[in-house]
Design a protein around this motif. Structure first.
Motif, PDB file in Angstrom:
ATOM      1  N   THR A  56       0.836  -1.197   0.000  1.00 63.02           N
ATOM      2  CA  THR A  56       0.000   0.000   0.000  1.00 63.02           C
ATOM      3  C   THR A  56       0.867   1.242   0.000  1.00 63.02           C
ATOM      4  O   THR A  56       1.851   1.326   0.747  1.00 63.02           O
ATOM      5  N   LEU A  57       0.507   2.217  -0.838  1.00 59.56           N
ATOM      6  CA  LEU A  57       1.222   3.491  -0.897  1.00 59.56           C
ATOM      7  C   LEU A  57       0.311   4.631  -0.462  1.00 59.56           C
ATOM      8  O   LEU A  57      -0.852   4.693  -0.877  1.00 59.56           O
ATOM      9  N   ILE A  58       0.853   5.521   0.355  1.00 56.73           N
ATOM     10  CA  ILE A  58       0.172   6.765   0.713  1.00 56.73           C
ATOM     11  C   ILE A  58       0.980   7.898   0.098  1.00 56.73           C
ATOM     12  O   ILE A  58       2.053   8.249   0.590  1.00 56.73           O
ATOM     13  N   ASP A  59       0.485   8.441  -0.998  1.00 59.12           N
ATOM     14  CA  ASP A  59       1.179   9.497  -1.741  1.00 59.12           C
ATOM     15  C   ASP A  59       0.950  10.838  -1.040  1.00 59.12           C
ATOM     16  O   ASP A  59      -0.196  11.265  -0.835  1.00 59.12           O
ATOM     17  N   LEU A  60       2.052  11.513  -0.678  1.00 53.59           N
ATOM     18  CA  LEU A  60       1.954  12.767   0.077  1.00 53.59           C
ATOM     19  C   LEU A  60       2.026  14.015  -0.805  1.00 53.59           C
ATOM     20  O   LEU A  60       2.018  15.127  -0.296  1.00 53.59           O
ATOM     21  N   SER A  61       2.062  13.840  -2.109  1.00 53.67           N
ATOM     22  CA  SER A  61       2.295  14.981  -3.002  1.00 53.67           C
ATOM     23  C   SER A  61       1.163  15.997  -2.999  1.00 53.67           C
ATOM     24  O   SER A  61       1.357  17.158  -3.389  1.00 53.67           O
ATOM     25  N   ARG A  62      -0.043  15.603  -2.569  1.00 52.75           N
ATOM     26  CA  ARG A  62      -1.172  16.532  -2.571  1.00 52.75           C
ATOM     27  C   ARG A  62      -1.552  17.024  -1.172  1.00 52.75           C
ATOM     28  O   ARG A  62      -2.577  17.697  -1.012  1.00 52.75           O
ATOM     29  N   VAL A  63      -0.741  16.696  -0.194  1.00 54.20           N
ATOM     30  CA  VAL A  63      -1.043  17.123   1.179  1.00 54.20           C
ATOM     31  C   VAL A  63      -0.724  18.609   1.322  1.00 54.20           C
ATOM     32  O   VAL A  63       0.409  19.044   1.129  1.00 54.20           O
ATOM     33  N   ARG A  64      -1.719  19.375   1.673  1.00 55.98           N
ATOM     34  CA  ARG A  64      -1.557  20.831   1.787  1.00 55.98           C
ATOM     35  C   ARG A  64      -0.676  21.190   2.977  1.00 55.98           C
ATOM     36  O   ARG A  64      -0.815  20.644   4.068  1.00 55.98           O
TER      37      ARG A  64
END
Length: 287
Positions: A56-64
């Motif tokens: 499972t991946l949690i992509d942080l690129s869109r975390v404000r």
């Protein structure tokens, strides 16, 4: 990126949270099964070489708000998703110099400060500089809330940190009132793993902090050398020479395809003396 043939069935689930709270909730629920994806510069290499298997991946690129630089007095708070390329021009000399040596421009455009720390590589240029700057890392989780610890205590072993399975690196806080410098020895100034690197900083009160990389199982803060400088009546050439000698005793380098242990030990001593000479010379009252 997940369309890359290197990832045929590497990741079964993929999440893109938009807030820190959402990212922490996912990590708290999924735990060890989930890996954070920041720039991916180390993660992708690990998968391609068969060292990592991702469920499972949690992509942080869109975390404000996770990529912000927030100056406050004599501190700089750096969000975990801040790109290394951006930090090349920051006002903290050792950090800027270290970031400029990581890979090529493409890597620095993707690589993040949080990803660099979480990798926990003994050859981490940025980690070495941050240790010498007495930086602190901020961790957070749903259950435990937020905590900070000195970066020198964050690294436990190659690839292993003090971050719990449900925690995320949120930020790094760096003093901006310390004079600092960074040196790296490698086949090239960038686009190559370092052979030896060293960093040093000196605070307004004259206290010295040191960091060394590629000379121990984790980025090293040589406490005995620092203690000698702290106890010296004046940091003169004799004190610097002895501190550098103590560094040679504190390191535990290995032989590998990039270089020999004794060469690394010798260069750690040389770089420490060079850094101290440079910083003491430019410190008011010690010129």
């Amino acid at each position: 990126m997940l369309g890359d043939p290197s990832f045929p069935a590497a990741s079964q689930r993929f999440f893109q949270p938009s807030s820190i709270a959402e990212a922490l909730a996912l990590k708290g629920r999924l735990g060890k099964a989930a890996s954070f994806l920041a720039g991916g510069t180390d993660l992708v290499v690990g998968v391609r070489k068969g060292r990592r298997q991702l469920d499972t991946l949690i992509d942080l690129s869109r975390v404000r708000g996770l990529d912000e630089l927030e100056p406050s007095g004599d501190r700089l708070r750096i969000g975990a998703m801040c790109r290394l390329r951006r930090l090349e021009s920051c006002s903290v000399d050792a950090l800027a110099a270290a970031c400029a040596t990581v890979g090529g421009p493409q890597i620095r455009n993707l690589g993040t400060i949080g990803g660099q720390l979480d990798t926990a590589s003994p050859a981490g240029d940025v980690s070495t500089a941050l240790i010498a700057l007495e930086a602190e890392v901020e961790l957070a989780s749903v259950d435990s809330g937020s905590r900070r610890l000195p970066l020198a205590d964050f690294f436990l072993a190659p690839g292993k940190t003090d971050r719990a399975d449900d925690e995320m690196i949120v930020a790094v806080e760096v003093p901006t009132n310390r004079r600092s410098s960074f040196y790296k020895i490698g086949k090239r100034n960038a686009v190559a793993i370092s052979l030896v690197m060293a960093a040093a900083s000196i605070g307004p009160a004259g206290d010295v902090a040191l960091g060394l990389g590629c000379v121990a199982p984790k980025p090293l803060r040589p406490r005995r050398a620092e203690a000698h400088l702290r106890q010296a009546a004046v940091i003169d050439s004799t004190a610097m020479t002895e501190a550098a000698r103590l560094v040679g005793e504190e390191v535990s380098p290995i032989d590998d395809h990039r270089g020999g242990a004794e060469y690394r030990r010798s260069m750690a001593v040389t770089l420490t003396h060079r850094l101290l000479s440079e910083l003491i010379d430019i410190t008011p009252g010690n010129a």
